[in-house]
Design a protein around this motif. Structure first.
Motif, PDB file in Angstrom:
ATOM      1  N   VAL A  43       0.874  -1.711  -0.246  1.00  0.00           N
ATOM      2  CA  VAL A  43       0.010  -0.020   0.071  1.00  0.00           C
ATOM      3  C   VAL A  43       1.240   1.222  -0.517  1.00  0.00           C
ATOM      4  O   VAL A  43       0.721   2.115  -0.613  1.00  0.00           O
ATOM      5  CB  VAL A  43      -0.991  -0.223   1.483  1.00  0.00           C
ATOM      6  N   ILE A  44       2.086   1.424   0.582  1.00  0.00           N
ATOM      7  CA  ILE A  44       3.167   2.499   0.315  1.00  0.00           C
ATOM      8  C   ILE A  44       3.782   2.537  -0.326  1.00  0.00           C
ATOM      9  O   ILE A  44       4.002   3.278  -0.785  1.00  0.00           O
ATOM     10  CB  ILE A  44       3.477   2.357   2.286  1.00  0.00           C
ATOM     11  N   ILE A  45       4.477   1.173  -0.626  1.00  0.00           N
ATOM     12  CA  ILE A  45       5.432   1.366  -2.001  1.00  0.00           C
ATOM     13  C   ILE A  45       5.454   1.527  -3.385  1.00  0.00           C
ATOM     14  O   ILE A  45       5.563   2.557  -4.440  1.00  0.00           O
ATOM     15  CB  ILE A  45       6.194   0.480  -1.314  1.00  0.00           C
ATOM     16  N   VAL A  46       3.782   0.499  -2.841  1.00  0.00           N
ATOM     17  CA  VAL A  46       3.746   0.639  -4.468  1.00  0.00           C
ATOM     18  C   VAL A  46       3.411   1.984  -5.692  1.00  0.00           C
ATOM     19  O   VAL A  46       3.997   1.831  -6.834  1.00  0.00           O
ATOM     20  CB  VAL A  46       2.521  -1.088  -5.339  1.00  0.00           C
ATOM     21  N   PRO A  47       3.067   2.520  -5.225  1.00  0.00           N
ATOM     22  CA  PRO A  47       2.647   3.639  -5.586  1.00  0.00           C
ATOM     23  C   PRO A  47       3.630   4.678  -5.493  1.00  0.00           C
ATOM     24  O   PRO A  47       3.694   5.327  -7.007  1.00  0.00           O
ATOM     25  CB  PRO A  47       1.500   4.383  -4.841  1.00  0.00           C
ATOM     26  N   SER A  48       4.502   4.813  -4.624  1.00  0.00           N
ATOM     27  CA  SER A  48       5.589   5.670  -5.318  1.00  0.00           C
ATOM     28  C   SER A  48       6.405   5.269  -6.001  1.00  0.00           C
ATOM     29  O   SER A  48       6.949   5.349  -6.967  1.00  0.00           O
ATOM     30  CB  SER A  48       6.901   5.370  -3.860  1.00  0.00           C
ATOM     31  N   LEU A  49       6.657   3.788  -6.425  1.00  0.00           N
ATOM     32  CA  LEU A  49       7.154   3.197  -7.539  1.00  0.00           C
ATOM     33  C   LEU A  49       6.673   3.611  -8.970  1.00  0.00           C
ATOM     34  O   LEU A  49       7.258   3.690  -9.876  1.00  0.00           O
ATOM     35  CB  LEU A  49       7.241   1.309  -6.991  1.00  0.00           C
ATOM     36  N   LEU A  50       5.681   3.539  -8.566  1.00  0.00           N
ATOM     37  CA  LEU A  50       4.775   4.015 -10.119  1.00  0.00           C
ATOM     38  C   LEU A  50       4.948   5.237 -10.904  1.00  0.00           C
ATOM     39  O   LEU A  50       5.362   5.317 -11.671  1.00  0.00           O
ATOM     40  CB  LEU A  50       3.455   3.626  -9.813  1.00  0.00           C
ATOM     41  N   VAL A  51       4.896   6.346  -9.072  1.00  0.00           N
ATOM     42  CA  VAL A  51       5.477   7.622  -9.852  1.00  0.00           C
ATOM     43  C   VAL A  51       6.483   7.740 -10.481  1.00  0.00           C
ATOM     44  O   VAL A  51       7.266   8.790 -11.214  1.00  0.00           O
ATOM     45  CB  VAL A  51       4.923   8.707  -8.479  1.00  0.00           C
ATOM     46  N   GLY A  52       7.938   6.682  -9.529  1.00  0.00           N
ATOM     47  CA  GLY A  52       9.178   6.261  -9.964  1.00  0.00           C
ATOM     48  C   GLY A  52       9.063   6.490 -11.643  1.00  0.00           C
ATOM     49  O   GLY A  52       9.786   6.728 -11.950  1.00  0.00           O
ATOM     50  N   LEU A  53       8.368   5.563 -12.148  1.00  0.00           N
ATOM     51  CA  LEU A  53       8.050   4.587 -12.954  1.00  0.00           C
ATOM     52  C   LEU A  53       8.308   5.887 -14.006  1.00  0.00           C
ATOM     53  O   LEU A  53       8.539   6.391 -15.368  1.00  0.00           O
ATOM     54  CB  LEU A  53       7.359   3.973 -13.316  1.00  0.00           C
ATOM     55  N   ILE A  54       6.699   6.646 -14.059  1.00  0.00           N
ATOM     56  CA  ILE A  54       6.451   7.300 -14.711  1.00  0.00           C
ATOM     57  C   ILE A  54       7.457   8.755 -14.816  1.00  0.00           C
ATOM     58  O   ILE A  54       7.725   9.191 -15.919  1.00  0.00           O
ATOM     59  CB  ILE A  54       4.704   8.414 -14.241  1.00  0.00           C
ATOM     60  N   VAL A  55       7.724   9.220 -13.716  1.00  0.00           N
ATOM     61  CA  VAL A  55       8.368  10.399 -13.572  1.00  0.00           C
ATOM     62  C   VAL A  55      10.217  10.079 -14.123  1.00  0.00           C
ATOM     63  O   VAL A  55      10.632  10.613 -15.479  1.00  0.00           O
ATOM     64  CB  VAL A  55       9.108  11.049 -12.126  1.00  0.00           C
TER      65      VAL A  55
ATOM     66  N   SER B  27      13.060  13.375  -9.579  1.00  0.00           N
ATOM     67  CA  SER B  27      12.532  11.911  -9.018  1.00  0.00           C
ATOM     68  C   SER B  27      12.457  11.617  -7.770  1.00  0.00           C
ATOM     69  O   SER B  27      11.187  11.140  -6.962  1.00  0.00           O
ATOM     70  CB  SER B  27      13.231  10.804  -9.706  1.00  0.00           C
ATOM     71  N   PHE B  28      13.129  12.484  -7.170  1.00  0.00           N
ATOM     72  CA  PHE B  28      13.334  12.386  -5.655  1.00  0.00           C
ATOM     73  C   PHE B  28      11.804  12.650  -4.710  1.00  0.00           C
ATOM     74  O   PHE B  28      11.323  12.168  -4.452  1.00  0.00           O
ATOM     75  CB  PHE B  28      13.896  12.593  -4.616  1.00  0.00           C
ATOM     76  N   LEU B  29      11.746  13.935  -5.267  1.00  0.00           N
ATOM     77  CA  LEU B  29      10.141  14.552  -4.525  1.00  0.00           C
ATOM     78  C   LEU B  29       8.808  13.965  -4.567  1.00  0.00           C
ATOM     79  O   LEU B  29       7.839  13.990  -3.960  1.00  0.00           O
ATOM     80  CB  LEU B  29       9.793  16.267  -4.689  1.00  0.00           C
ATOM     81  N   PRO B  30       8.862  13.914  -5.651  1.00  0.00           N
ATOM     82  CA  PRO B  30       7.106  13.260  -6.247  1.00  0.00           C
ATOM     83  C   PRO B  30       6.970  11.579  -5.530  1.00  0.00           C
ATOM     84  O   PRO B  30       6.241  11.399  -4.740  1.00  0.00           O
ATOM     85  CB  PRO B  30       7.549  13.557  -7.761  1.00  0.00           C
ATOM     86  N   ARG B  31       8.305  10.752  -5.433  1.00  0.00           N
ATOM     87  CA  ARG B  31       8.001   9.721  -4.648  1.00  0.00           C
ATOM     88  C   ARG B  31       7.648   9.960  -3.343  1.00  0.00           C
ATOM     89  O   ARG B  31       7.100   9.456  -3.392  1.00  0.00           O
ATOM     90  CB  ARG B  31       9.334   8.954  -4.709  1.00  0.00           C
ATOM     91  N   LEU B  32       8.931  10.751  -3.243  1.00  0.00           N
ATOM     92  CA  LEU B  32       8.295  11.534  -1.088  1.00  0.00           C
ATOM     93  C   LEU B  32       7.239  12.014  -0.534  1.00  0.00           C
ATOM     94  O   LEU B  32       6.406  11.836   0.357  1.00  0.00           O
ATOM     95  CB  LEU B  32       9.706  12.496  -0.533  1.00  0.00           C
ATOM     96  N   LEU B  33       7.118  12.557  -1.604  1.00  0.00           N
ATOM     97  CA  LEU B  33       5.069  13.154  -1.584  1.00  0.00           C
ATOM     98  C   LEU B  33       4.089  12.064  -1.930  1.00  0.00           C
ATOM     99  O   LEU B  33       2.875  12.203  -1.159  1.00  0.00           O
ATOM    100  CB  LEU B  33       4.623  14.732  -2.331  1.00  0.00           C
ATOM    101  N   VAL B  34       4.357  11.667  -2.656  1.00  0.00           N
ATOM    102  CA  VAL B  34       3.164  10.297  -2.603  1.00  0.00           C
ATOM    103  C   VAL B  34       3.979   9.360  -1.599  1.00  0.00           C
ATOM    104  O   VAL B  34       2.582   8.938  -1.044  1.00  0.00           O
ATOM    105  CB  VAL B  34       3.063   9.429  -4.462  1.00  0.00           C
ATOM    106  N   THR B  35       4.516   8.910  -0.970  1.00  0.00           N
ATOM    107  CA  THR B  35       4.848   8.287  -0.375  1.00  0.00           C
ATOM    108  C   THR B  35       3.780   8.217   0.478  1.00  0.00           C
ATOM    109  O   THR B  35       3.500   7.625   2.032  1.00  0.00           O
ATOM    110  CB  THR B  35       6.140   7.482   0.474  1.00  0.00           C
TER     111      THR B  35
END
Length: 89
Positions: free
Chosen positions: A23-35, A50-58
């Motif tokens: 629940v916590i990591i998969v959305p971050s991985l998807l945002v990292g892939l998009i970025v 790529s760090f800031l969007p992943r941090l915000l999503v997490t």
């Protein structure tokens, strides 16, 4: 307490761990892939982009799903503590 009870306890614990991580990591991985796809398409090689969007999503996922996940974990621990007499005897 037999091996089946121990297996049930560990399988439920593993399920809760996988649920919390996914629940916590998969959305971050998807945002990292998009970025990363955006960076590859535009040839922008900036590490912090790529760090800031992943941090915000997490953090957002922790805020949104945190009460549910903590409730699930507390229920599991309460269930184990309440069933200690049944497991011993």
């Amino acid at each position: 307490m037999n091996a089946m009870n121990i297996g049930d306890i560990f399988s439920e614990a593993l399920f809760i761990v996988v649920l919390m991580v996914s629940v916590i990591i998969v959305p971050s991985l998807l945002v990292g892939l998009i970025v990363a796809t955006f960076q590859a398409a535009t040839q922008i090689n900036e590490q912090t982009l790529s760090f800031l969007p992943r941090l915000l999503v997490t953090l957002l996922m922790m805020l949104v799903s945190g009460p549910y996940l903590i409730g699930k974990l507390v229920d599991y621990v309460n269930n184990i503590f309440l069933n200690i007499p049944l497991m011993i005897g």
